[in-house]
Design an enzyme around this catalytic site. Structure first.
Site: not given
Ligand code: DX5
Ligand code: ZN
Length: 214
Positions: A7, A32, A34, A36, A65, A67, A136, A174
């Site tokens: 990540s 990966h 993330d 957000m 991913h 979020m 998660m 993750d």
């Protein structure tokens, strides 16, 4: 063999391209990313401008991913970057089946993410449409948190479900992954692990990645 997706949340953002190149050359399987939005999770990360720089530097496929609150908006925003996977949280999506079809229409593999408290049975009627499920093992929002080990029986349950409904579907975990829990994850049927702080804080990132590819 277990696949490893470092990540980049734990990378040095001042030297992002260099860090992405390094993990790709160090033998990782996926990168990966993330995303957000400061609403679904109490943190804000990167948008398509920065992720396109990541895509340019990466020689391995991207695993995005989300979020976020408005999944459809973000899928449209990131699809042009041609990631391998886009995963979204089921807790934040009213029409998961419709969104899966949309992701697939872009030629991208769809994945659903479950928070630590969400039961795998939620996926009974949708598992057949997925390429991956992301479990998660921390509360989403931050790197460097401790591994929540109830993900292990959950992965085992999901492993039995996918054998019945969709044997091709991968299971990814993750959060808080390291050499301490990798064997237990493997034993639980997990195929892909995300590792942020473990890989990026390790003095030898290639060795860190290798230690998870069991
Ligand atoms: C948390 C993110 C993770 C995080 C993992 O919301 O989804 O991908 O970066 O970091 P570590 O491996 O440090 O727990
Ligand atoms: Zn993640």
């Amino acid at each position: 063999m277990m696949k490893v997706a470092p990540s980049i949340l734990s990378s040095d953002f001042g030297n992002l391209a260099r860090d992405v190149e390094e993990i790709c050359q160090s033998g990782c399987d996926l990168v990966h990313v993330d995303v957000m939005d400061g609403h679904f999770v109490p943190n804000l990360t990167i948008g398509p401008v920065v992720v396109s720089a990541v895509a340019k530097a990466a020689t391995k496929p991207l695993d995005i991913h989300l979020m976020v609150e408005n999944n459809t908006f973000f899928v449209d925003l990131f699809a042009p970057l041609k990631p391998e996977y886009i995963s979204f949280h089921i807790e934040e999506e009213k029409h998961p089946h419709r969104l899966i079809q949309k992701i697939r229409s872009y030629g991208i593999k769809p994945a659903i993410v479950l928070n630590p408290n969400t039961i795998p049975e939620e996926l009974e009627y949708i598992l057949g449409d997925l390429d991956m499920v992301l479990l998660m093992s921390v509360n989403p929002g931050f790197g460097g948190q401790s591994f929540i080990d109830t993900v292990l029986p959950k992965a085992k349950k999901l492993d039995a479900m996918r054998k019945r409904l969709n044997p091709e579907c991968l299971i990814e975990v993750d959060g808080g992954v390291s050499d301490k829990n990798i064997q237990a994850l493997k034993d639980a049927g997990v195929d892909v692990v995300v590792a942020g702080s473990y890989v990026f804080k390790h003095e030898n990132r290639a060795e860190a990645i290798k230690s998870l590819q069991i």
